[in-house]
Scaffold this motif. Structure first.
Motif, mmCIF file in Angstrom:
data_model
loop_
_atom_site.group_PDB
_atom_site.id
_atom_site.type_symbol
_atom_site.label_atom_id
_atom_site.label_comp_id
_atom_site.label_asym_id
_atom_site.label_seq_id
_atom_site.Cartn_x
_atom_site.Cartn_y
_atom_site.Cartn_z
ATOM 1 N N LEU A 29 0.975 7.600 2.496
ATOM 2 C CA LEU A 29 2.164 7.013 1.882
ATOM 3 C C LEU A 29 1.860 5.667 1.245
ATOM 4 N N ASP A 32 5.014 0.843 -1.732
ATOM 5 C CA ASP A 32 6.108 0.686 -2.701
ATOM 6 C C ASP A 32 6.929 1.983 -2.742
ATOM 7 N N PRO A 33 8.210 1.940 -2.360
ATOM 8 C CA PRO A 33 9.022 3.162 -2.335
ATOM 9 C C PRO A 33 9.188 3.798 -3.723
ATOM 10 N N LEU A 34 9.225 2.981 -4.766
ATOM 11 C CA LEU A 34 9.357 3.517 -6.125
ATOM 12 C C LEU A 34 8.114 4.314 -6.518
ATOM 13 N N GLU A 36 6.022 5.680 -4.410
ATOM 14 C CA GLU A 36 5.970 6.856 -3.536
ATOM 15 C C GLU A 36 6.888 7.960 -4.064
ATOM 16 N N THR A 37 8.058 7.567 -4.561
ATOM 17 C CA THR A 37 8.981 8.546 -5.141
ATOM 18 C C THR A 37 8.353 9.210 -6.368
ATOM 19 N N ARG A 38 7.715 8.415 -7.219
ATOM 20 C CA ARG A 38 7.035 8.963 -8.393
ATOM 21 C C ARG A 38 5.895 9.878 -7.976
ATOM 22 N N ARG A 40 5.614 11.606 -5.211
ATOM 23 C CA ARG A 40 6.166 12.854 -4.679
ATOM 24 C C ARG A 40 6.626 13.773 -5.803
ATOM 25 N N ALA A 41 7.249 13.194 -6.845
ATOM 26 C CA ALA A 41 7.723 13.992 -7.975
ATOM 27 C C ALA A 41 6.550 14.642 -8.701
ATOM 28 N N ASP A 57 1.992 18.870 -2.466
ATOM 29 C CA ASP A 57 2.837 18.182 -1.489
ATOM 30 C C ASP A 57 3.077 19.043 -0.255
ATOM 31 N N ARG A 72 -1.729 9.117 -6.009
ATOM 32 C CA ARG A 72 -1.253 7.805 -5.542
ATOM 33 C C ARG A 72 -2.175 6.682 -6.007
ATOM 34 N N ASP A 81 3.415 8.384 -15.252
ATOM 35 C CA ASP A 81 3.449 9.740 -14.702
ATOM 36 C C ASP A 81 2.697 10.703 -15.616
#
Length: 156
Positions: A29, A32-34, A36-38, A40-41, A57, A72, A81
């Motif tokens: 992980l 940075d949550p942003l 991490e969200t990217r 995961r997408a 994933d 990551r 992205d």
């Protein structure tokens, strides 16, 4: 007896969802949550090259882990992205995409099977028509004596 089976079935159905393995380990992980969200997408749209029917994933394969870490790492260095996906595709080919790009070569690939099937059916129909239109070959001609003997047998 039925009540026991029903209770057992309910217990199994309640336990199964919690038994699903988590492919993503905590050490992968990003802070940075942003990001991490990217990540995961992006990971949800990349195919595991080992499992081939799962995203990286969802896969526990070692190669899927390496790809998750690569995604990551690229995001952490500032890639967009699109740049991350382009990098992975350049490295592993378009097969790594769970949703292939719509391009001429994919349209030809998807369209080739129905076209080949249609051509095969045309050949079968033409062949069947040719066979049914041919006169049936006659047997060898009989001599007069053989014909007389056959006529006598038929009249008896």
């Amino acid at each position: 007896m039925i009540g026991l089976l029903r209770g057992l079935l309910i217990a199994v159905l309640l336990v199964l969802p919690s038994a699903a393995p988590m492919a993503l380990s905590p050490d992968e992980l990003l802070d940075d949550p942003l990001l991490e969200t990217r990540a995961r997408a992006i990971s949800a749209n990349l195919r595991c090259m080992v499992c081939q029917n799962q995203s990286i994933d969802d896969s526990d394969a070692e190669l899927a882990r390496d790809l998750r870490l690569l995604v990551r790492e690229r995001l952490a260095t500032g890639d967009s992205d699109t740049e991350v996906i382009d990098y992975v595709v350049a490295r592993y080919g378009e097969f790594v995409l769970l949703r292939p790009v719509m391009a001429l070569h994919t349209i030809v690939l998807w369209g080739a099977a129905p076209v080949i099937l249609l051509i095969g059916l045309i050949f079968v129909v033409i062949g069947a028509r040719r066979r049914s239109g041919r006169p049936k070959p006659e047997g060898p001609k009989l001599t007069r004596e053989e014909q007389k003997a056959l006529d006598q047998l038929m009249n008896e």
